[in-house]
Write an enzyme that holds these catalytic residues in place. Structure first.
Site, PDB file in Angstrom:
ATOM      1  N   LYS A  31      36.478  35.707  13.447  1.00 55.86           N
ATOM      2  CA  LYS A  31      36.397  34.380  12.987  1.00 55.86           C
ATOM      3  C   LYS A  31      37.036  33.189  14.001  1.00 55.86           C
ATOM      4  CE  LYS A  31      38.531  34.949   8.952  1.00 55.86           C
ATOM      5  NZ  LYS A  31      38.833  36.263   8.940  1.00 55.86           N
ATOM      6  N   ARG A 106      39.244  31.552   0.678  1.00 56.67           N
ATOM      7  CA  ARG A 106      39.525  32.986   0.652  1.00 56.67           C
ATOM      8  C   ARG A 106      39.505  33.624  -0.630  1.00 56.67           C
ATOM      9  NH1 ARG A 106      42.542  33.803   5.848  1.00 56.67           N
ATOM     10  NH2 ARG A 106      42.935  35.753   6.221  1.00 56.67           N
ATOM     11  N   ARG A 155      44.945  43.511  18.580  1.00 63.37           N
ATOM     12  CA  ARG A 155      45.109  42.230  18.950  1.00 63.37           C
ATOM     13  C   ARG A 155      46.312  41.692  19.551  1.00 63.37           C
ATOM     14  NH1 ARG A 155      42.873  38.046  14.396  1.00 63.37           N
ATOM     15  NH2 ARG A 155      44.586  39.131  13.251  1.00 63.37           N
ATOM     16  N   ARG A 188      50.835  39.657  16.075  1.00 63.05           N
ATOM     17  CA  ARG A 188      51.152  39.197  15.008  1.00 63.05           C
ATOM     18  C   ARG A 188      52.025  40.257  14.118  1.00 63.05           C
ATOM     19  NH1 ARG A 188      46.149  36.130  12.620  1.00 63.05           N
ATOM     20  NH2 ARG A 188      46.731  37.147  10.873  1.00 63.05           N
ATOM     21  N   ARG A 199      46.060  43.832   3.877  1.00 67.08           N
ATOM     22  CA  ARG A 199      45.230  42.368   4.090  1.00 67.08           C
ATOM     23  C   ARG A 199      43.682  42.901   3.764  1.00 67.08           C
ATOM     24  NH1 ARG A 199      46.462  41.170   9.834  1.00 67.08           N
ATOM     25  NH2 ARG A 199      45.015  39.510   9.680  1.00 67.08           N
TER      26      ARG A 199
HETATM   27  P1  AMP Z   1      44.824  34.777   9.097  1.00 70.80           P
HETATM   28  O1  AMP Z   1      45.306  34.154  10.286  1.00 70.80           O
HETATM   29  O2  AMP Z   1      43.610  33.957   8.688  1.00 70.80           O
HETATM   30  O3  AMP Z   1      44.591  36.203   9.144  1.00 70.80           O
HETATM   31  O4  AMP Z   1      45.726  34.261   7.853  1.00 70.80           O
HETATM   32  C1  AMP Z   1      47.197  34.968   7.920  1.00 70.80           C
HETATM   33  C2  AMP Z   1      47.615  34.758   6.611  1.00 70.80           C
HETATM   34  O5  AMP Z   1      47.599  33.729   5.809  1.00 70.80           O
HETATM   35  C3  AMP Z   1      46.843  35.781   5.468  1.00 70.80           C
HETATM   36  O6  AMP Z   1      47.138  37.111   5.514  1.00 70.80           O
HETATM   37  C4  AMP Z   1      47.216  34.987   4.222  1.00 70.80           C
HETATM   38  O7  AMP Z   1      48.860  35.549   3.656  1.00 70.80           O
HETATM   39  C5  AMP Z   1      47.578  33.588   4.641  1.00 70.80           C
HETATM   40  N1  AMP Z   1      46.266  32.892   4.473  1.00 70.80           N
HETATM   41  C6  AMP Z   1      45.456  32.278   5.417  1.00 70.80           C
HETATM   42  N2  AMP Z   1      44.448  31.571   4.794  1.00 70.80           N
HETATM   43  C7  AMP Z   1      44.664  31.587   3.724  1.00 70.80           C
HETATM   44  C8  AMP Z   1      44.034  31.215   2.247  1.00 70.80           C
HETATM   45  N3  AMP Z   1      42.813  30.529   2.513  1.00 70.80           N
HETATM   46  N4  AMP Z   1      44.457  31.568   1.240  1.00 70.80           N
HETATM   47  C9  AMP Z   1      45.531  32.395   0.830  1.00 70.80           C
HETATM   48  N5  AMP Z   1      46.396  32.990   1.890  1.00 70.80           N
HETATM   49  C10 AMP Z   1      45.843  32.526   3.310  1.00 70.80           C
END
Ligand code: AMP
Length: 246
Positions: A31, A106, A155, A188, A199
């Site tokens: 994404k 999400r 990654r 990360r 996740r």
């Molecule tokens: P990402 O970088 O999009 O994988 O997000 C990393 C982490 O941030 C996720 O595993 C969640 O803990 C939190 N997070 C990101 N976006 C959201 C969202 N829209 N709703 C809730 N938690 C989020």
């Protein structure tokens, strides 16, 4: 039929109102990579809720302190916190012609909130203004489970320029070092294997229902994310041209 490259599309699209675009898909689907390419071509911002949250964690803001442990476990941050954060971001001037949401919504509650918020944002706007916050186009990246695991465990990113590598598919020229600026690459913390499992579970339980949510509303475009970055981008652009937003 003539197929345009993203840069050719970019020349004619940069000044147009692109409207809201949502990148939907499991962690590791690509994404972020695709959102960056779209943002560059369309001249609208990529809004990654994960990036904004990580920035808040690093700066130890009130939001960051609340989000840190939840993110470390691989769970989702509460809807209210994320929605307030997105509301603030959408008010910024660079969203005036549209924006790309990467990692938001999400949950179904977040999607419902977004629909209501976009509705409020449309009030009192002229036609162009309304188009900028119209009902979103949703691009769902579909990726096979084993590929997701490799993408996540492999990654690495550059903390300086943000470029994303993968030790299996897209390694840097010198292992562990960014090609662009020589910075040491980092993984990360939530790309650790036990957190990845959490996740992906959170995705299945809370985010996957959004495929039906947007599908039922006729807003979903499914794109095969199991192809090369270039092939995914090309498929995405073709699909977007068909929805007549560009
Ligand atoms: P990402 O970088 O999009 O994988 O997000 C990393 C982490 O941030 C996720 O595993 C969640 O803990 C939190 N997070 C990101 N976006 C959201 C969202 N829209 N709703 C809730 N938690 C989020």
């Amino acid at each position: 039929m003539e197929t345009q490259t993203p840069s050719a599309v970019g020349v004619k699209t940069k000044q147009r109102v692109a409207g809201p675009i949502i990148m939907l898909g499991p962690p590791g689907a690509g994404k972020g990579t695709q959102a960056k390419l779209l943002a560059e071509t369309l001249g609208i911002p990529q809004i990654s809720t994960g990036d904004i949250l990580r920035d808040n964690v690093a700066r130890k803001t009130e939001l960051g302190v609340k989000a840190k442990d939840v993110m470390g476990r691989g769970d989702l941050v509460p809807d209210e916190l994320v929605c307030d954060m997105v509301a603030d971001r959408l008010l910024q001037a660079d969203c005036a012609r549209g924006f790309i949401l990467d990692g938001f919504p999400r949950t179904v509650r977040q999607a419902e909130w977004l629909d209501a918020q976009l509705g409020k944002m449309r009030e009192g706007k002229d036609e162009e203004g309304q188009k900028a916050c119209a009902a979103p186009v949703v691009i769902a990246l579909v990726v096979e489970y084993n590929h997701l695991l490799q993408r996540l465990t492999g990654r690495r990113s550059c903390p300086t320029c943000g470029l994303i590598y993968n030790v299996y598919y897209q390694p840097p020229k010198v292992p562990g070092i960014c090609d662009v600026d020589g910075t040491t690459l980092v993984a990360r913390p939530d790309d650790a294997e036990e957190v990845i499992a959490e996740r992906l579970k959170a995705y299945e339980r809370l985010t996957l229902p959004l495929v039906a949510y947007y599908g039922e509303r006729g807003r979903l475009i499914e794109v095969n994310g199991d192809q090369s970055v270039e092939a995914v981008t090309a498929q995405m652009f073709r699909a977007l041209e068909n929805v007549n937003r560009m």
